[in-house]
Design an enzyme around this catalytic site. Structure first.
Site, PDB file in Angstrom:
ATOM      1  N   ARG A   1       0.819  -1.224   0.000  1.00 18.18           N
ATOM      2  CA  ARG A   1       0.000   0.000   0.000  1.00 18.18           C
ATOM      3  C   ARG A   1       0.847   1.265   0.000  1.00 18.18           C
ATOM      4  O   ARG A   1       0.402   2.313  -0.476  1.00 18.18           O
ATOM      5  CB  ARG A   1      -0.982  -0.045   1.177  1.00 18.18           C
ATOM      6  CG  ARG A   1      -2.118  -1.024   0.932  1.00 18.18           C
ATOM      7  CD  ARG A   1      -2.917  -1.294   2.178  1.00 18.18           C
ATOM      8  NE  ARG A   1      -2.462  -2.469   2.890  1.00 18.18           N
ATOM      9  CZ  ARG A   1      -2.655  -2.688   4.175  1.00 18.18           C
ATOM     10  NH1 ARG A   1      -3.287  -1.801   4.905  1.00 18.18           N
ATOM     11  NH2 ARG A   1      -2.221  -3.796   4.737  1.00 18.18           N
TER      12      ARG A   1
ATOM     13  N   GLU B   1       1.706  -6.717  13.159  1.00 22.05           N
ATOM     14  CA  GLU B   1       0.560  -6.924  14.057  1.00 22.05           C
ATOM     15  C   GLU B   1       0.047  -8.358  13.894  1.00 22.05           C
ATOM     16  O   GLU B   1      -0.414  -8.976  14.837  1.00 22.05           O
ATOM     17  CB  GLU B   1      -0.540  -5.911  13.702  1.00 22.05           C
ATOM     18  CG  GLU B   1      -1.682  -5.850  14.690  1.00 22.05           C
ATOM     19  CD  GLU B   1      -2.777  -4.886  14.241  1.00 22.05           C
ATOM     20  OE1 GLU B   1      -2.664  -4.307  13.151  1.00 22.05           O
ATOM     21  OE2 GLU B   1      -3.759  -4.747  14.995  1.00 22.05           O
TER      22      GLU B   1
END
Ligand SMILES: O=P(O)(O)OC[C@H]1O[C@H](OP(=O)(O)OP(=O)(O)O)[C@H](O)[C@@H]1O
Ligand SMILES: Nc1ncnc2[nH]cnc12
Length: 179
Positions: free
Chosen positions: A63, A100
């Site tokens: 991204r 994460e």
């Protein structure tokens, strides 16, 4: 909140429990599909790049490529892709890091960064800070200077900003939105 922050925030979709239970995923695809929001985001990232004196933008796969590449064109600086390991054909520098949700390794073409470069790192989300931290380590190992890190969105419920403190060494961390 300013108009641009409201516009950007309104185009980010929350997806609960993706890609695994307990993760609140921030989906930027509605923002990318809105030309007014995507243009405002590109202009804001380009302005930060110029303001902090960067000569190159590093975009973090995937991204960070979508956000960083148009910002580099707008700012008039080169774009350097930092990719997940195994995707770049030339001689690379690599750095492992934790996410994460999992772990990974990123790489950059060694010839793309050198002494004298001032680099702005661009990505969509700062979560645990692992990806950005690894990219700063790569940039410094290549001998280049860090101009800063600019993200669309900082997740303040995760300790990304604290984790980046040492690697930033005083360089700015700019978040257009903090949630
Ligand atoms: O602060 P962190 O905990 O490191 O997380 C942030 C990173 O995680 C996401 O990328 P991801 O690795 O999921 O890859 P993608 O852009 O290819 O989807 C996001 O785009 C950031 O690059
Ligand atoms: N919660 C999250 N949403 C979107 N991208 C992410 N990358 C890491 N954590 C994320």
């Amino acid at each position: 909140m300013t108009d641009i922050k409201e516009l950007l925030l309104s185009r980010i979709r929350d997806v609960a429990d993706y890609p695994e239970p307990g993760v609140l995923f921030k989906d930027i695809t509605p923002l990318l599909a809105d030309p007014a929001a995507f243009t405002a985001l590109t202009d804001a990232l380009a302005e930060l790049t110029v303001r902090h004196g960067a000569t190159k933008i590093v975009g973090l796969e995937a991204r960070g490529f979508i956000l960083g590449a148009p910002a580099a064109v707008r700012a008039g600086v080169g774009f350097i892709p930092v990719r997940k390991a195994g995707k770049l054909p030339g001689a690379t520098l690599g750095q492992a890091y934790d996410l994460e949700y999992g772990s990974a390794e990123i790489e950059v073409h060694a010839e793309d960064l050198s002494v004298g470069d001032r680099v702005m790192v661009i990505d969509d989300v700062l979560a645990t800070g692992g990806t950005a931290e690894a990219s700063l380590q790569l940039i410094r190992r290549a001998g280049a200077q860090v101009a800063g890190v600019a993200v669309l969105m900082e997740l303040s419920f995760l300790p990304g900003r604290q984790r980046l403190e040492t690697a930033l060494a005083g360089a700015p961390l700019e978040a257009l939105i903090t949630v």
